[in-house]
Design a protein around this motif. Structure first.
Motif, PDB file in Angstrom:
ATOM      1  N   ILE A 105     -21.572  -0.759 -37.821  1.00  0.00           N
ATOM      2  CA  ILE A 105     -20.802  -0.606 -36.575  1.00  0.00           C
ATOM      3  C   ILE A 105     -19.630  -1.581 -36.576  1.00  0.00           C
ATOM      4  N   TRP A 106     -19.950  -2.819 -36.954  1.00  0.00           N
ATOM      5  CA  TRP A 106     -18.922  -3.857 -36.999  1.00  0.00           C
ATOM      6  C   TRP A 106     -17.767  -3.429 -37.900  1.00  0.00           C
ATOM      7  N   SER A 107     -18.123  -2.951 -39.082  1.00  0.00           N
ATOM      8  CA  SER A 107     -17.102  -2.581 -40.050  1.00  0.00           C
ATOM      9  C   SER A 107     -16.323  -1.357 -39.613  1.00  0.00           C
ATOM     10  N   LEU A 108     -17.003  -0.423 -38.932  1.00  0.00           N
ATOM     11  CA  LEU A 108     -16.303   0.768 -38.468  1.00  0.00           C
ATOM     12  C   LEU A 108     -15.217   0.359 -37.479  1.00  0.00           C
ATOM     13  N   ILE A 109     -15.647  -0.536 -36.571  1.00  0.00           N
ATOM     14  CA  ILE A 109     -14.629  -1.068 -35.640  1.00  0.00           C
ATOM     15  C   ILE A 109     -13.556  -1.791 -36.439  1.00  0.00           C
ATOM     16  N   GLY A 110     -13.984  -2.536 -37.440  1.00  0.00           N
ATOM     17  CA  GLY A 110     -13.057  -3.313 -38.238  1.00  0.00           C
ATOM     18  C   GLY A 110     -12.048  -2.493 -39.026  1.00  0.00           C
ATOM     19  N   THR A 111     -12.350  -1.186 -39.233  1.00  0.00           N
ATOM     20  CA  THR A 111     -11.371  -0.384 -39.971  1.00  0.00           C
ATOM     21  C   THR A 111     -10.025  -0.403 -39.263  1.00  0.00           C
ATOM     22  N   ILE A 112     -10.056  -0.517 -37.957  1.00  0.00           N
ATOM     23  CA  ILE A 112      -8.791  -0.577 -37.203  1.00  0.00           C
ATOM     24  C   ILE A 112      -7.972  -1.772 -37.676  1.00  0.00           C
ATOM     25  N   THR A 113      -8.629  -2.920 -37.839  1.00  0.00           N
ATOM     26  CA  THR A 113      -7.887  -4.100 -38.291  1.00  0.00           C
ATOM     27  C   THR A 113      -7.433  -3.927 -39.734  1.00  0.00           C
ATOM     28  N   GLY A 114      -8.251  -3.203 -40.512  1.00  0.00           N
ATOM     29  CA  GLY A 114      -7.854  -2.954 -41.892  1.00  0.00           C
ATOM     30  C   GLY A 114      -6.640  -2.052 -41.973  1.00  0.00           C
ATOM     31  N   PHE A 115      -6.662  -0.957 -41.202  1.00  0.00           N
ATOM     32  CA  PHE A 115      -5.496  -0.072 -41.149  1.00  0.00           C
ATOM     33  C   PHE A 115      -4.282  -0.866 -40.676  1.00  0.00           C
ATOM     34  N   PHE A 116      -4.535  -1.720 -39.666  1.00  0.00           N
ATOM     35  CA  PHE A 116      -3.426  -2.489 -39.118  1.00  0.00           C
ATOM     36  C   PHE A 116      -2.826  -3.399 -40.184  1.00  0.00           C
ATOM     37  N   LEU A 117      -3.676  -4.148 -40.854  1.00  0.00           N
ATOM     38  CA  LEU A 117      -3.170  -5.092 -41.840  1.00  0.00           C
ATOM     39  C   LEU A 117      -2.359  -4.395 -42.922  1.00  0.00           C
ATOM     40  N   ALA A 118      -2.844  -3.226 -43.366  1.00  0.00           N
ATOM     41  CA  ALA A 118      -2.139  -2.517 -44.442  1.00  0.00           C
ATOM     42  C   ALA A 118      -0.804  -1.963 -43.991  1.00  0.00           C
ATOM     43  N   SER A 119      -0.685  -1.617 -42.712  1.00  0.00           N
ATOM     44  CA  SER A 119       0.516  -0.895 -42.279  1.00  0.00           C
ATOM     45  C   SER A 119       1.512  -1.713 -41.457  1.00  0.00           C
TER      46      SER A 119
END
Lengths: 273, 832, 259
Positions: free
Chosen positions: A118-132
């Motif tokens: 769950i944590w990581s799923l939420i964290g994908t937003i931060t991952g997408f953010f960091l990459a873009s």
């Protein structure tokens, strides 16, 4: 008459490594949530790679500042619509997600795994953010062709995905985990990311029109066309699709994608050096 | 200047012949204000400069052809009836008849009547020939008054001679000589000459663009003549706007830091011409005009020099005064030629940098390297101070012992600055000078006192004068009180002075209120009579320094009489009687300045009538317009009228002659150059001149200044904030010439003349264009002269080659000024 | 908020003397700087970290064969919508109560985003101090009832200082008068508060179009596309995410394995 921010190699590396960090993380998180047992290595490598890289990214950013000790000044301020401002914050938030995800990938218990997912799923937003976000940062400045590039963020995200996935597959290969379903899946995901990236790159050039000249016909042109487009995207894609028959080691496309991703950041940033 | 910078806003047309915006930026604000009021601005300059950028018309003119231009304008004004007839008839000598033996240069092949060979001098025209001026005089009647024809038709009258003289100066000729397209010349002539008469005035500005020529004095004369032809002198928006090139050069000439005059514009005595005071005063005092008072000014000056030691019995110390051995000596150029020849052993350079700033600078440096000793007093160690280690010179070869004394700049001392509008402004010391730094006053007073001590027992005649000089300026043994110096300059009573009724007018040592109170009997002292009134004494005896007053101009007093003190007598526009007609009424309401008020109180209670208005009358305030000489504004001239005909050394009318180095034969006459030009013969080929038509030196060169630097760069090249404003020394070259030579903007080039060569950077620009002179293309380049080898080490561009290495040692025959505005050069790509 | 202050630079009055450049350097105690060769009297191609006021010289041959030499004292525009201010992540760049824009040297950390975000290229990075610099509108002087040093020193009043509304009215009158006098290309730049960037608090009267002076014809706020670009990135993320999900999805049941 505009003026260059003089962002050079440290920022090129940051954009590149930050893209990998974000891409590796959301790949790991998606594998974590939608994949299976065999994807364990992808997941673990993805989380740890992103954690390692985000720390490096932070160091790079701080060192690039004119007054590095004052990086904390960015933490005393927040503007929602300012990519640089949210970016500074998100780097830390992403780091937190990467840390917890990494730590929790060492634990085995079910509740830990569920929480992690769950944590990581939420964290994908931060991952997408960091990459873009770095692309949005560039496209909302006043620099030649950056300011005209509406899909810069989208492009960086696609590149973050392709390079993140390539990095994971490279590390898997190097650590001897190349044989396995996880490896195939991450390569499959990377293939899709590469195709998507080529399409976004085409759209990027089309929307820029003549404004793309610094990349397509200026002194960056050889690196752009040969280094990024051919070596960094077309060749690995072709190798990936037909390479098995040519006995090309599976890792070669991944290395080429990484080179291509680095060159992309390099030509875009250094064209306005 | 005869007028006032503030007054320029009243001009209907302004003709800048110099680069006013760049070199007088603060004064130029008044030109901009005139523009706001609808004035048209004409800029006459070989280059398109920052003045041209804001002018309405730019007139490109080949350097060295200003007389052709002014002559053309005068001719145009006469031919087209644009001159101010009443003014010309009554306020000038246009109507006066000249000796019929006199012929103008039109009939003399470029020469006036009377040029004679002296049999001396050989290669120096100045010595080899001279004008016998016996025919250059008025025809007089039985009473000795000049005969006149107020209809201006008599062929012998000045006006007709003027017309005849300038009949060659047609618009076609102006185009051939100056390179000004005929249509443009006519446009400018219509515009400038058309803005004249009772309700229009125009002013003309000039600076070294006119002075630094072998025809310098006549250049300025031509300008002045044009202005009186159009009736512009003494009127609002008119006048001659002479722009001095330094904050205090006006003060320097007022107090005569010059070789040929004494403070207040009186001649420095010539040993053989003025052997005693009586002879001096007889020869130097004219029969008419305000200078009839010269004896009062001169004796007061001697009293200022020698104090109580100057008495009636010893001709007030006249014999102690140094005399000139010759009129053809002692100028800057004379001095350096003599120095090079070894005739001068020691030299004191106080705030001057001849290694860079004077003509033929290579010669000047070589000359200084032959001195036994040199004292340099300046705010930085200049090229002159370092002449013993000029780049390329081995110090071992130079025996000159150099003493450098650091000098205090303006902020570190009290004193005054007299600017171009004759305005004396006081400045107070803001901070003490550091260490050994001294002001000039401190240095000279201290030096004088030490020398007096040194010579104390001397019985030699030549030391007596120096020992008699008085140097008392207050109680501080170190620093003289500058206000006491100003008081001495202003003048004071040396003893109690009573009027004819026995009433005390001045106490002993009281400052004089006006130079009118000066006497020739030793009762007054005055260091510079034109300054009298700058400092007065209040009822309590305290000095009121008017140079320090700061009441700004306002609607009631647009000329700002409460700000500083403008000599003479705080008059802001001189010759202002000319702003009113014969009856004493302004020529027009629009152009009123002073006028006769018959109802005002007169000089004494029983009399009525006074000149009143917006300025202090430059006239006897109580002389009625219909009284004798009440209609003659030019009070400083013996005949009280403006002079078209003015017997100078090289002619009574300005005539165009080519500069000593020129690209063309003289198209106006057979006389190529000024017939009495001064040319020095200097050993070792240090003053070679390019012959006419020389293929080695085909381009005209002019030298000039920039806003950002000052003179030889001492005040600017050592200051990073100023030195960085220009990348480096440069030469401005037209695109056309650059193409011919194969130059790109920024290339290194060599500019050479027969005197020397410099390396610099080419600035290729549209602002210079080739001229068509007599149908042939003549290229002209421009080179600023602010650079020398010293500067800010961290700013390499602050150092550069010395432009004055290119110029020659030639001079105007009246004042011996150099010709740095027009000579010939060659330009080569690369550093040759 | 106090009444907005402004500088009105009327280039029709400029004589290119550079007193403004020197006064600015002197007041701000800016250190020595190497000039650049620009081929003209202009000593820098553009503003630097040590040159906040820069006089531009533009030679422009006219149709009738005559020459125009356009002289302009350029400066930070103190935009009502300032790209530099919007870009700053530390809050170092702020707007004073007078509407002027200033960079707080005690806070700036030298990220240079402001440098990249000025549509006029004004903000410069000082390599010695590691911070961004630009014209401060003489912040200390305006807080002590004085005007900027450049305005005070200008001999022809080409640079005027005062309340923005009054100066704007003056500028409108002035440009009308110049047009009457025959300067048909005279135009104002940055006066209109409904115009680009909400108006400039250092606005100009030009004698030719802006591009002649190397000014952008229509400057835009660089940050105007943040929303659009972000949405496009979100779109990209969705597509990438879908792709990744499809690549990793287990057929039949999800996420069954243990980590």
């Amino acid at each position: 008459m505009l003026r260059s921010p003089e962002w050079h190699m440290m920022i090129v590396w940051y954009f590149f490594l930050g893209g990998i960090a974000g891409g590796a993380y959301f790949t790991a998180a998606i594998a974590d949530n939608f994949g299976g047992k065999k994807d364990r290595d992808v997941i673990r490598i993805g989380y740890f790679l992103s954690l390692l890289l985000v720390v490096l990214c932070g160091i790079l950013l701080i060192l690039d500042l004119g007054v590095p000790t004052r990086f904390l000044n960015m933490m005393g301020f927040f503007t929602f619509w300012n990519p640089m401002s949210i970016g500074a914050w998100m780097l830390g938030v992403f780091g937190l997600f990467a840390f917890v995800s990494s730590a929790l990938s060492l634990w085995g218990s079910d509740s830990m795994v569920r929480f992690r997912r769950i944590w990581s799923l939420i964290g994908t937003i931060t991952g997408f953010f960091l990459a873009s976000y770095t692309g949005v940062l560039l496209s909302n400045s006043a620099q030649p062709f950056w300011s005209d590039a509406r899909v810069m963020g989208a492009l960086f995200l696609a590149s973050g995905a392709s390079t993140g996935m390539a990095a994971i597959s490279l590390l898997m290969y190097l650590s001897g985990e190349a044989a396995g379903e996880g490896f195939e899946k991450v390569k499959r995901a990377d293939r899709f990311a590469m195709i998507f990236e080529l399409l976004v790159l085409a759209l990027f050039l089309a929307l820029l029109g003549s404004a793309a000249a610094p990349l397509t016909t200026g002194h960056m042109a050889p690196l752009f066309w040969v280094g990024l487009v051919i070596v960094g995207l077309v060749v690995p894609l072709v190798l990936d699709l037909v390479g098995a028959g040519l006995k090309v080691p599976a890792v070669v496309p991944a290395v080429l994608v990484l080179i291509g991703g680095f060159i992309m950041r390099y030509v875009i940033i250094m064209a306005n050096a | 200047m005869t007028t006032n910078l503030i007054d320029i806003q009243n001009s209907d047309v302004i003709m800048c012949t110099n680069n006013m915006a760049e070199n007088h930026p603060v004064g130029f604000q008044w030109v901009m204000k005139a523009k706001e009021r609808g004035a048209k601005v004409i800029h006459v300059d070989p280059r398109f400069t920052r003045t041209s950028a804001v002018a309405d018309i730019h007139v490109p003119l080949r350097s060295g052809t200003n007389i052709a231009f002014f002559g053309g304008l005068m001719s145009y004004a006469i031919q087209n009836n644009l001159y101010f007839k009443d003014y010309v008839v009554h306020y000038t000598n246009a109507s006066f008849l000249i000796d019929p033996g006199f012929k103008t240069a039109t009939d003399g092949g470029g020469l006036f009547t009377g040029l004679e060979q002296t049999g001396k001098g050989g290669a120096d025209p100045h010595i080899a020939q001279t004008y016998n001026k016996s025919s250059w005089k008025y025809q007089v009647d039985g009473d000795g008054n000049p005969k006149r024809d107020n209809t201006l038709r008599d062929p012998s009258c000045v006006f007709q001679l003027l017309k005849r003289h300038y009949s060659r100066y047609t618009p076609e000729m102006v185009e051939r000589v100056c390179g000004i397209p005929k249509a443009k010349f006519v446009e400018v002539a219509k515009l400038y000459c058309g803005n004249s008469g009772p309700d229009k005035t125009g002013t003309i500005t000039y600076a070294l663009n006119l002075t630094q020529h072998t025809n310098g004095v006549q250049n300025i004369r031509a300008l002045c003549m044009l202005q009186i032809l159009l009736g512009n002198i003494g009127r609002p928006g008119g006048g001659v706007t002479a722009l001095r090139g330094h904050a205090n050069v006006q003060g320097a000439t007022d107090l005569e830091l010059l070789y040929h005059e004494l403070p207040g514009y009186m001649a420095m005595p010539l040993r053989d011409v003025h052997p005693d005071l009586k002879t001096y005063l007889e020869k130097e005092t004219p029969k008419g005009g305000f200078w009839v008072n010269k004896p009062k000014f001169f004796v007061s000056l001697l009293k200022a020099f020698y104090g109580d030691k100057a008495t009636k019995d010893n001709e007030f110390g006249y014999q102690w005064l140094p005399k000139r051995a010759s009129a053809d000596a002692y100028s800057h150029q004379h001095m350096f030629v003599d120095m090079y020849k070894g005739r001068i052993k020691g030299f004191l350079a106080d705030g001057q940098n001849p290694a860079v700033g004077g003509p033929n600078a290579k010669l000047a440096r070589a000359a200084m390297q032959r001195l036994d000793w040199m004292v340099v007093k300046d705010i930085f160690i200049t090229e002159t101070a370092d002449v013993w280690k000029t780049p390329g010179t081995d110090p071992k070869d130079v025996k000159t012992e150099v003493f450098f004394l650091p000098a205090a700049p303006a902020a570190e001392k009290d004193g005054s600055l007299t600017n171009t509008m004759r305005l004396i402004q006081w400045h107070e010391k803001a901070v003490n000078p550091p260490g050994d730094v001294t002001s000039d006053a401190e240095f000279f007073v201290s030096l004088a006192k030490r020398l007096q001590k040194l010579y104390a027992g001397s019985k030699k005649e030549r030391d007596k004068g120096f020992l008699a000089t008085s140097w008392t300026y207050g109680d501080n043994p170190k620093e003289p009180s500058m206000e006491l110096v100003l008081k001495e300059v202003n003048g004071f009573a040396t003893e109690e002075i009573k009027d004819k009724d026995g009433k005390v007018v001045y106490k002993k040592d009281q400052a004089l209120n006006t130079f009118v109170h000066m006497t020739d009997d030793g009762k007054t002292a005055g260091g510079c009579w034109i300054y009298t009134g700058v400092i007065v004494e209040g009822p309590d005896g305290k000095l009121i320094n008017k140079a320090n007053s700061r009441k700004p101009a306002d609607d009631k007093d647009y000329l700002g009489h409460g700000w500083g003190f403008s000599w003479p007598a705080n008059r802001r526009i001189i010759y202002n009687r000319a702003s009113a007609d014969l009856a004493g009424k302004p020529w027009s309401e629009k152009k009123k300045l002073i006028w006769w008020d018959p109802a005002a109180d007169g000089a004494t209670p029983d009399k009525k009538g006074k000149w009143v208005g917006l300025d202090v009358p430059d006239f006897n305030a109580f002389l009625a317009p219909d009284a004798k000489n009440g209609d003659k504004p030019f009070i400083m001239r013996a005949d009280l009228v403006g002079a078209f005909f003015g017997p100078l050394n090289d002619g009574p009318f300005p005539e165009h002659y080519e500069p000593m180095e020129s690209p063309t034969r003289n198209l106006l006459s057979k006389q190529q150059n000024n017939p009495v030009v001064k040319v020095w013969q200097v050993p070792d080929k240090k003053n070679e001149l390019a012959p006419l038509g020389s293929k080695d030196y085909p381009y005209v060169i002019t030298t000039y200044r920039l806003t950002e630097h000052h003179l030889s760069g001492v005040m600017s090249r050592y200051l990073p904030m100023l030195a960085e404003l220009h990348y480096s020394h440069f030469a401005e070259i037209s695109h056309e010439l650059a193409k011919e030579i194969g130059l790109d903007n920024g290339d290194r080039i060599t500019v050479m003349t027969p005197r020397g060569k410099i390396h610099t950077k080419a600035m290729v620009t549209h602002r210079l264009k080739p001229f068509k002179i007599d149908g042939k293309t003549v290229h002209q380049i421009g080179v600023p002269w602010h650079w020398g080898w010293k500067g800010v080490d961290a700013l390499p561009g602050s150092k550069g080659d010395i432009t004055n290495d290119l110029s020659a040692t030639v001079a105007d025959p009246t004042v011996y000024i150099q010709e740095t505005k027009a000579f010939m050069c060659n330009v080569k790509k690369g550093e040759v | 908020m106090a009444r907005t202050l402004a500088m009105f630079t009327d280039t029709s009055l400029c004589i290119g003397c550079r007193a403004c450049q020197v006064a600015c350097k002197q007041w701000n105690e800016l250190p020595l700087e190497q000039p650049e060769w620009t081929g003209s009297y202009q000593n820098h191609a553009h503003f630097t970290d040590k040159t906040y006021r820069l006089v531009r010289f533009v030679e422009k041959p006219k149709e009738n064969g005559e020459l125009a030499w356009l002289l302009m004292s350029d400066v930070c525009k103190h935009c009502a919508q300032a790209g530099c201010l919007e870009a700053c992540p530390t809050g170092a760049i702020y707007r004073t109560e007078y509407g002027t824009v200033n960079i707080n040297q005690d806070v700036c950390n030298g990220c240079r985003y402001c440098v990249s975000s000025c549509p006029f290229g004004v903000v410069a990075f000082n390599h010695d101090t590691g911070r961004a610099n630009k014209c401060t509108f003489c912040n200390d002087r305006i807080h002590n009832n004085l005007g900027p040093a450049c305005a005070k020193t200008c001999p022809t009043d080409s640079i005027q200082f005062g309340y923005r509304d009054e100066l704007a009215a003056k500028a409108e009158k002035r440009v009308a008068k110049l047009k009457e006098m025959g300067h048909k290309d005279a135009q104002l730049y940055g006066v209109d508060t409904n115009g680009p960037l909400g108006g400039l608090n250092a606005f100009f009267l030009l004698l030719d179009r802006p591009s002649t002076y190397n000014l952008p014809e229509k400057p835009l706020l660089p940050q105007r596309n943040v929303l659009a670009d972000s949405l496009l990135s979100v779109g990209s993320a969705l597509l990438v995410g879908v792709g990744a999900v499809m690549a990793f999805r287990e057929r039949g049941g999800k996420g069954g394995g243990h980590a």
